[in-house]
Design an enzyme around this catalytic site. Structure first.
Site, short mmCIF file in Angstrom:
data_model
loop_
_atom_site.label_atom_id
_atom_site.label_comp_id
_atom_site.label_asym_id
_atom_site.label_seq_id
_atom_site.Cartn_x
_atom_site.Cartn_y
_atom_site.Cartn_z
N GLU A 1 0.88 -1.17 0.00
CA GLU A 1 0.00 0.00 0.00
C GLU A 1 0.91 1.21 0.00
OE1 GLU A 1 -2.36 2.79 2.87
OE2 GLU A 1 -2.78 0.68 3.34
N CYS B 1 -3.47 7.61 5.09
CA CYS B 1 -3.31 7.29 3.67
C CYS B 1 -4.59 7.59 2.89
CB CYS B 1 -2.94 5.82 3.49
SG CYS B 1 -4.05 4.67 4.33
#
Length: 490
Positions: free
Chosen positions: A226, A263
């Site tokens: 990620e 994020c």
């Protein structure tokens, strides 16, 4: 720091533990996860205090994050008890099969082996030592060697000790989890021939470098990274006219949550063209009482200041709400017109990891679609619209474009806040992630499994999930029809 010799010993011990653990029943493995969760709960007060000291995050935030992590472990325990992740499929021999006689063939998912996991700086519990990658790898039946993040070394060590205690108390093989430290150990972990997959949460640059190492091995391995994202949010003209101030207030709360170190922070807001005043006053009001605290690390603070400087210096970009780069930075809002962003798309691609975001104003539908067409892969995107928009075919086209570029698409919502559930997907096209999988939710377990088919084998020598008598009581797809035994205690 972990030496290469120590890293090798940890991986070899993890592999030996995996060989013992891989045939454990779902019930046995579930108790291992629950024991780890119990150990973390027992140490919660001490772990939260260490995390608060190392990360500058508040006690309430950290307590919630730890609860999320232990909930996740227990949810995964329940998931593997169900056996759904095994995808047990049985095709009995059929001499009348349409393409010709079919042999007896049976398939199920098996664990990969040792998984290397890299902890994240911004989530010291949820995406770190006992976070999603570790939990899903253990749930899959793998062993884990975790590379601790330097931003919270003491917390990583103490959390790692709790994980090992929990596994030991539940009777798991010694070495099933290990913690290592240091950049050299991290690279050696990716290169080690006994490591069969990597889970990573961090920057695009760091993730890409490790992904390239994983791909360059003599035996390339999956790299589940990620890597970040901008998380664009679109506001329709109708929604803008209907609830502009509320949208701006909610936007301010979302991009400053956790000091903008999520994020899923909305780094871009696309709104209809207008005057600066209609943006500035509501934002200044909304940002006035935002809680401020230092960023997670000095390195992140410096990177944040550099990123804001780069974006604000691009042609056509103006500072709408000036922030600061104090030890606890005040939020910054930048504004640009769609024509400038389309002339230099880098404006739509530069992540500012911290409390800053960019508003881009579009003049018409053509400019809005041009902005969306220019987006790179995102973890999330969102549309804020009205009931009238929901019934409009143009909204369908817009949502399809956003779905092509992101892993989760929201309607009238904000991307921060990622629940752990069965349907959750936390991923997206590159550079948001390096794969098409999720790092959050029960589906994350399947990253660390691979299918194996057994053809023509004697019943007694088949793995338990593929036997006709189904001793583990898992769901089986038999000759194309799913059979799901009633779970004990359900």
């Amino acid at each position: 720091m972990t030496t290469t010799a120590e890293l090798n010993s940890a991986v070899e011990a993890a592999h030996a533990a995996f060989l013992k653990a891989r045939s454990a029943t779902p019930e046995t493995r579930a108790t291992w996860l629950e024991s780890v969760a119990d150990e973390l709960d027992a140490e919660a007060s001490e772990l939260i205090e260490i995390a608060r000291r190392e990360t500058h995050l508040g006690e309430q935030r950290l307590a919630g994050e730890l609860r999320r992590s232990t909930f996740q472990l227990r949810l995964f325990a329940d998931e593997i008890r169900s056996g759904e992740h095994l995808d047990a499929t049985i095709d009995h021999a059929d001499p009348e099969w349409g393409m010709g006689p079919r042999p007896d063939i049976r398939r199920m998912n098996v664990p990969l082996g040792v998984v290397g996991v890299f902890g994240a700086s911004n989530f010291p519990f949820a995406f770190s030592v006992a976070g999603g990658d570790t939990a899903s790898a253990l749930a899959a039946g793998c062993a884990v060697v975790h590379k601790a993040h330097t931003a919270h070394r003491e917390l990583a060590a103490r959390t790692g000790e709790a994980v090992v205690r929990g596994l030991d108390k539940a009777g798991a093989p010694a070495g099933l989890f290990a913690l290592v430290e240091g950049r050299e150990a991290g690279v050696a972990l990716v290169e080690h021939p006994l490591v069969k997959a990597i889970g990573f949460t961090g920057s695009t640059a760091g993730g890409r470098a490790l992904m390239d190492v994983a791909a360059a091995r003599p035996e390339p391995i999956p790299f589940y990274g990620e890597l970040g994202g901008i998380n664009a949010v679109v506001v329709t003209p109708a929604a803008w006219d209907e609830r502009r101030e509320q949208i701006l207030a909610d936007y301010a709360g979302s991009f400053t949550l956790g000091m903008g170190q999520f994020c899923t922070k909305p780094g871009l807001l696309f709104v209809p063209a207008g005057e600066d005043a209609e943006l500035e006053e509501p934002l200044v009001t909304a940002l006035r009482d935002v809680p401020l605290h230092p960023l997670l690390a000095e390195r992140l603070h410096d990177g944040f200041a550099e990123a804001v400087g780069e974006v604000s210096s691009q042609p056509g970009v103006r500072v709408l709400v000036p922030g600061s780069f104090d030890e606890a930075p005040h939020p910054t809002v930048l504004v640009a017109e769609a024509r400038d962003a389309l002339a230099d798309p880098e404006l739509l691609r530069r992540e500012m990891f911290g409390p800053a975001s960019v508003i881009v104003r579009y003049a018409d539908a053509a400019e809005l679609h041009g902005l969306v067409d220019t987006l790179e892969g995102q973890l999330t995107t969102a549309i804020h619209g009205t009931d009238r928009d929901a019934a409009d075919e143009s909204t369908e086209e817009l949502s399809e474009k956003l779905a092509e570029r992101s892993g989760r698409v929201l309607w009238n919502g904000w991307p921060t806040g990622v629940t752990v559930s069965y349907a959750q997907h936390h991923g997206g096209p590159y550079p948001a992630t390096s794969s098409n999988t999720t790092s959050v939710g029960t589906a994350a377990i399947r990253r660390f499994l691979r299918p194996v088919a057994y053809q023509g084998w004697p019943e007694a020598r088949l793995p338990e999930p593929l036997r006709d008598d189904n001793p583990w009581g898992v769901p089986q797809r038999v000759d194309g029809v799913w059979k799901r035994p009633e779970r004990k205690g359900a």
